[in-house]
Design a protein around this motif. Structure first.
Motif, PDB file in Angstrom:
ATOM      1  N   ASP A 484       0.824  -1.219   0.000  1.00  0.00           N
ATOM      2  CA  ASP A 484       0.000   0.000   0.000  1.00  0.00           C
ATOM      3  C   ASP A 484       0.853   1.262   0.000  1.00  0.00           C
ATOM      4  O   ASP A 484       0.459   2.293  -0.560  1.00  0.00           O
ATOM      5  N   SER A 485       2.049   1.194   0.623  1.00  0.00           N
ATOM      6  CA  SER A 485       2.933   2.359   0.662  1.00  0.00           C
ATOM      7  C   SER A 485       3.382   2.738  -0.746  1.00  0.00           C
ATOM      8  O   SER A 485       3.391   3.932  -1.106  1.00  0.00           O
ATOM      9  N   ASP A 486       3.742   1.737  -1.541  1.00  0.00           N
ATOM     10  CA  ASP A 486       4.138   2.024  -2.925  1.00  0.00           C
ATOM     11  C   ASP A 486       2.982   2.658  -3.699  1.00  0.00           C
ATOM     12  O   ASP A 486       3.159   3.641  -4.433  1.00  0.00           O
ATOM     13  N   LYS A 487       1.801   2.085  -3.541  1.00  0.00           N
ATOM     14  CA  LYS A 487       0.629   2.598  -4.234  1.00  0.00           C
ATOM     15  C   LYS A 487       0.292   4.019  -3.774  1.00  0.00           C
ATOM     16  O   LYS A 487      -0.035   4.898  -4.583  1.00  0.00           O
ATOM     17  N   LEU A 488       0.393   4.243  -2.446  1.00  0.00           N
ATOM     18  CA  LEU A 488       0.079   5.560  -1.894  1.00  0.00           C
ATOM     19  C   LEU A 488       1.056   6.609  -2.427  1.00  0.00           C
ATOM     20  O   LEU A 488       0.645   7.733  -2.782  1.00  0.00           O
ATOM     21  N   SER A 489       2.332   6.280  -2.483  1.00  0.00           N
ATOM     22  CA  SER A 489       3.331   7.217  -3.001  1.00  0.00           C
ATOM     23  C   SER A 489       3.015   7.606  -4.446  1.00  0.00           C
ATOM     24  O   SER A 489       3.072   8.780  -4.821  1.00  0.00           O
ATOM     25  N   PHE A 490       2.624   6.617  -5.256  1.00  0.00           N
ATOM     26  CA  PHE A 490       2.306   6.873  -6.670  1.00  0.00           C
ATOM     27  C   PHE A 490       1.045   7.748  -6.781  1.00  0.00           C
ATOM     28  O   PHE A 490       1.011   8.721  -7.550  1.00  0.00           O
ATOM     29  N   GLU A 491       0.011   7.429  -5.978  1.00  0.00           N
ATOM     30  CA  GLU A 491      -1.240   8.182  -6.060  1.00  0.00           C
ATOM     31  C   GLU A 491      -1.057   9.647  -5.633  1.00  0.00           C
ATOM     32  O   GLU A 491      -1.589  10.571  -6.261  1.00  0.00           O
ATOM     33  N   ILE A 492      -0.290   9.868  -4.562  1.00  0.00           N
ATOM     34  CA  ILE A 492      -0.055  11.237  -4.108  1.00  0.00           C
ATOM     35  C   ILE A 492       0.719  12.026  -5.160  1.00  0.00           C
ATOM     36  O   ILE A 492       0.396  13.197  -5.457  1.00  0.00           O
ATOM     37  N   ALA A 493       1.731  11.385  -5.754  1.00  0.00           N
ATOM     38  CA  ALA A 493       2.517  12.065  -6.791  1.00  0.00           C
ATOM     39  C   ALA A 493       1.637  12.431  -7.986  1.00  0.00           C
ATOM     40  O   ALA A 493       1.731  13.546  -8.527  1.00  0.00           O
ATOM     41  N   GLN A 494       0.743  11.507  -8.402  1.00  0.00           N
ATOM     42  CA  GLN A 494      -0.145  11.792  -9.525  1.00  0.00           C
ATOM     43  C   GLN A 494      -1.129  12.915  -9.188  1.00  0.00           C
ATOM     44  O   GLN A 494      -1.413  13.784 -10.028  1.00  0.00           O
ATOM     45  N   LYS A 495      -1.638  12.920  -7.964  1.00  0.00           N
ATOM     46  CA  LYS A 495      -2.599  13.959  -7.574  1.00  0.00           C
ATOM     47  C   LYS A 495      -1.927  15.334  -7.508  1.00  0.00           C
ATOM     48  O   LYS A 495      -2.505  16.345  -7.929  1.00  0.00           O
ATOM     49  N   ILE A 496      -0.694  15.356  -7.006  1.00  0.00           N
ATOM     50  CA  ILE A 496       0.049  16.627  -6.984  1.00  0.00           C
ATOM     51  C   ILE A 496       0.275  17.126  -8.409  1.00  0.00           C
ATOM     52  O   ILE A 496       0.107  18.309  -8.724  1.00  0.00           O
ATOM     53  N   GLN A 497       0.633  16.201  -9.284  1.00  0.00           N
ATOM     54  CA  GLN A 497       0.911  16.579 -10.679  1.00  0.00           C
ATOM     55  C   GLN A 497      -0.333  17.105 -11.381  1.00  0.00           C
ATOM     56  O   GLN A 497      -0.258  18.034 -12.188  1.00  0.00           O
ATOM     57  N   ASN A 498      -1.497  16.547 -11.052  1.00  0.00           N
ATOM     58  CA  ASN A 498      -2.725  16.937 -11.747  1.00  0.00           C
ATOM     59  C   ASN A 498      -3.391  18.173 -11.149  1.00  0.00           C
ATOM     60  O   ASN A 498      -4.029  18.942 -11.874  1.00  0.00           O
ATOM     61  N   GLU A 499      -3.252  18.356  -9.828  1.00  0.00           N
ATOM     62  CA  GLU A 499      -4.040  19.405  -9.159  1.00  0.00           C
ATOM     63  C   GLU A 499      -3.238  20.627  -8.747  1.00  0.00           C
ATOM     64  O   GLU A 499      -3.831  21.675  -8.470  1.00  0.00           O
ATOM     65  N   MET A 500      -1.914  20.544  -8.704  1.00  0.00           N
ATOM     66  CA  MET A 500      -1.132  21.665  -8.205  1.00  0.00           C
ATOM     67  C   MET A 500      -0.168  22.183  -9.266  1.00  0.00           C
ATOM     68  O   MET A 500       0.252  21.454 -10.157  1.00  0.00           O
ATOM     69  N   THR A 501       0.141  23.477  -9.120  1.00  0.00           N
ATOM     70  CA  THR A 501       1.124  24.116  -9.989  1.00  0.00           C
ATOM     71  C   THR A 501       2.373  24.377  -9.167  1.00  0.00           C
ATOM     72  O   THR A 501       2.303  25.005  -8.101  1.00  0.00           O
ATOM     73  N   PHE A 502       3.543  23.904  -9.664  1.00  0.00           N
ATOM     74  CA  PHE A 502       4.763  24.025  -8.883  1.00  0.00           C
ATOM     75  C   PHE A 502       5.955  24.050  -9.830  1.00  0.00           C
ATOM     76  O   PHE A 502       5.912  23.477 -10.926  1.00  0.00           O
ATOM     77  N   PRO A 503       7.024  24.722  -9.441  1.00  0.00           N
ATOM     78  CA  PRO A 503       8.244  24.720 -10.259  1.00  0.00           C
ATOM     79  C   PRO A 503       9.073  23.465  -9.994  1.00  0.00           C
ATOM     80  O   PRO A 503       9.090  22.943  -8.882  1.00  0.00           O
ATOM     81  N   GLY A 504       9.755  22.969 -11.007  1.00  0.00           N
ATOM     82  CA  GLY A 504      10.630  21.806 -10.843  1.00  0.00           C
ATOM     83  C   GLY A 504       9.846  20.538 -10.598  1.00  0.00           C
ATOM     84  O   GLY A 504       8.803  20.282 -11.208  1.00  0.00           O
ATOM     85  N   GLN A 505      10.327  19.700  -9.664  1.00  0.00           N
ATOM     86  CA  GLN A 505       9.665  18.440  -9.346  1.00  0.00           C
ATOM     87  C   GLN A 505       9.604  18.237  -7.842  1.00  0.00           C
ATOM     88  O   GLN A 505      10.369  18.834  -7.098  1.00  0.00           O
ATOM     89  N   ILE A 506       8.639  17.386  -7.436  1.00  0.00           N
ATOM     90  CA  ILE A 506       8.436  17.114  -6.013  1.00  0.00           C
ATOM     91  C   ILE A 506       8.601  15.624  -5.780  1.00  0.00           C
ATOM     92  O   ILE A 506       7.935  14.800  -6.421  1.00  0.00           O
ATOM     93  N   LYS A 507       9.458  15.286  -4.836  1.00  0.00           N
ATOM     94  CA  LYS A 507       9.715  13.889  -4.486  1.00  0.00           C
ATOM     95  C   LYS A 507       8.780  13.488  -3.356  1.00  0.00           C
ATOM     96  O   LYS A 507       8.718  14.158  -2.330  1.00  0.00           O
ATOM     97  N   VAL A 508       8.018  12.399  -3.541  1.00  0.00           N
ATOM     98  CA  VAL A 508       7.073  11.923  -2.529  1.00  0.00           C
ATOM     99  C   VAL A 508       7.669  10.681  -1.864  1.00  0.00           C
ATOM    100  O   VAL A 508       7.887   9.656  -2.527  1.00  0.00           O
TER     101      VAL A 508
END
Length: 521
Positions: A484-508
């Motif tokens: 579940d941790s692997d899945k959660l990390s992927f889902e949070i990263a996808q949600k950040i990518q789709n819903e937020m605007t940010f410079p560079g990249q964010i490591k989850v």
């Protein structure tokens, strides 16, 4: 004769003679004692009679004196009573004389009024006669005017009234416009004067907040202890506090980086305790961080109490005092929230005093106007409406509640102090160097990033570190598995990518740790 018998006879005779002599002596002694006793009795009786006579005379004298005293008091009371009765009779006689005088005056006035009334009736009759004659003359005059003007009296009256009405409206409109213009001019001038005086009387400091704290060390050797074997200690500190520790080549210093001043303060105090104690390992780190959080809560309460005492604000609810203390560790557009609220409170008090309003109530509203920015739980309400709700919950004055909710025009202003709080909030925030808009946007983005992760089930803590380039998510081991941790990390990263605007990249990074703890007794 036998000598022994003779001796016995002589002894017996002597004994008898002795007894007889003893009785005689005892009788004589007893008689003497009886006589002495009788003499003493007679003397005592004589003394008693003498004392009784003396006592009797004394009591008679006391009784006579008491009688004389009581008789004097009674005579005095009788005299006083007679005097009061005489005075009462005199007053009654005076009142009777006054009443008789008033009665005679009233009769005289009644006669005069009757004469005046008769005279007035005669004058009324004369006035009625004159009025009748005047009405006849007016009717004759009106008939003549109607013949000359070819208009009836009603038509002429209507034309005159309409003409006067238009003229009065025109003059009233002109006067009204002049009054309005003069009032605006005076109001703007007076308002400008009050605002300038208020600003001049308040000396404010630069209150821009930074997002880093420098922790000084005695030597660079301590850096190794803080990092720990394979970085265990520094990871434990970052996970427990949510603060990014930057250990670089800066001599005898470690940089604590976080957008939240409260987290930075927890991390700073915890590091200070750990370095002083010397025992630095993950279990000890968590224990110290927890103690530091509790200590900081006490410090927050102390800051709030000191602030309200310095401002002279009394009767504030304990929870509101705690929120005031939490403002010390929050910022608004880079401006320290407590400094901004104190400054706004002082501005409100000065401006209210200049306007003749209640300065204490205005100062209270100014201090509490931003308490919605330090809630215990995140809500969908804006900080103004949330602040008004909290103030109402803890029994604040309706004027204070309205001023808090209306300082961003999200509620209708119903009290005079509401626009004062709004103006002073703008004055405090508009000072050169007071705020930094870009900083607030950055802080909001960091907060949104953490809230996004906290929305998932099983997430215990979420910290945005490294200026928002990394999001660390700590999950509960009994609710989230490794898969579940692997899945959660992927889902949070996808949600950040789709819903937020940010410079560079964010490591989850999702951290799941299972601990088994038992106590040996």
């Amino acid at each position: 004769m036998d000598p022994n018998i003779l001796t016995s006879i002589i002894g017996g005779v002597a004994l008898i003679l002795g007894i007889i002599a003893g009785k005689f002596i005892f009788a004589k002694s007893t008689k003497r004692k009886i006589e002495e006793a009788e003499q003493q009795v007679n003397k005592i009786l004589s003394d008693a009679r003498s004392s009784a006579e003396t006592l009797k005379k004394e009591k008679l004298l006391e009784a006579k004196e008491k009688f004389v005293q009581l008789k004097a008091e009674h005579d005095k009371e009788v005299l006083d009573r007679n005097r009061k009765i005489s005075e009462g009779e005199n007053r009654i006689r005076q009142k009777e004389q006054g009443i008789n005088q008033k009665e005679s005056n009233l009769e005289k006035q009644i006669k005069e009024n009757e004469a005046i009334k008769e005279n007035l009736n005669r004058q009324i009759e004369l006035v009625n006669i004159k009025r009748t004659e005047l009405e006849k003359h007016q009717e004759e005059h009106i008939r003549r005017l109607e013949k000359i003007s070819a208009l009836t009296a009603e038509e002429a009256k209507a034309q005159l009234i309409e003409s006067l009405k238009h003229e009065a409206q025109s003059q009233a409109s002109t006067i009204q416009q002049e009054i309005i213009e003069e009032a605006k001019l005076k109001a703007n001038k007076e308002a400008r004067k009050i605002v300038i005086q208020t600003i001049q009387r308040t000396a404010a400091e630069q209150t821009i907040e930074n997002t880093i704290t420098v922790f000084n060390l005695e030597s660079d050797e301590i850096k190794g202890q803080i990092i720990g074997r394979e970085g265990r200690n520094i990871r434990a500190i970052e996970a427990a506090t949510g603060v990014d520790l930057i250990v670089d080549d800066t001599p005898e210093a470690i940089i604590l980086s976080s957008y939240d001043p409260l987290r930075r303060e927890v991390a700073r105090l915890s590091l200070q305790r750990l370095v002083t104690d010397g025992r630095i390992h993950p279990a000890r780190i968590e224990e110290v961080v927890e103690k530091t959080r509790k200590q900081l809560e006490e410090q927050v309460m102390e800051i709030g109490e000191r602030t309200v005492i310095e401002l002279g604000i009394h009767g504030l609810h304990k929870e509101l005092v705690r929120m005031v203390g939490r403002m010390r560790f929050r910022s608004s557009y880079g401006q320290n929230l407590l400094m901004h609220s104190r400054e706004t409170a002082n501005l409100c008090a000065i401006m209210a005093a200049e306007l003749g309003l209640n300065p204490k109530l205005a100062k209270r509203a100014g201090l509490l106007h931003d308490i919605g920015k330090v809630p215990d739980e995140e809500t969908e309400l804006s900080h103004a409406l949330l602040g008004a709700k909290l103030a109402e919950k803890y029994g604040e004055n309706p004027a204070v509640v309205n001023a808090i909710g209306a300082h961003h025009d999200e509620m209708e202003m119903q009290y005079v102090i509401s626009p004062i709080v709004q103006a002073c909030d703008a004055i405090s925030g508009a000072r050169p160097g007071a705020r930094r808009e870009i900083m607030q946007q950055y802080l909001q983005r960091i907060k949104d990033l953490e809230n996004l992760a906290m929305a998932y089930n099983g997430v215990e803590k979420a910290y945005a570190i490294q200026a928002g380039r990394e999001l660390r998510v700590i999950v509960e081991a009994d609710k989230v598995t490794d898969q579940d941790s692997d899945k959660l990390s992927f889902e949070i990263a996808q949600k950040i990518q789709n819903e937020m605007t940010f410079p560079g990249q964010i490591k989850v990074t999702v951290i799941r740790e299972k601990r088994a703890v038992n106590v040996a007794r």
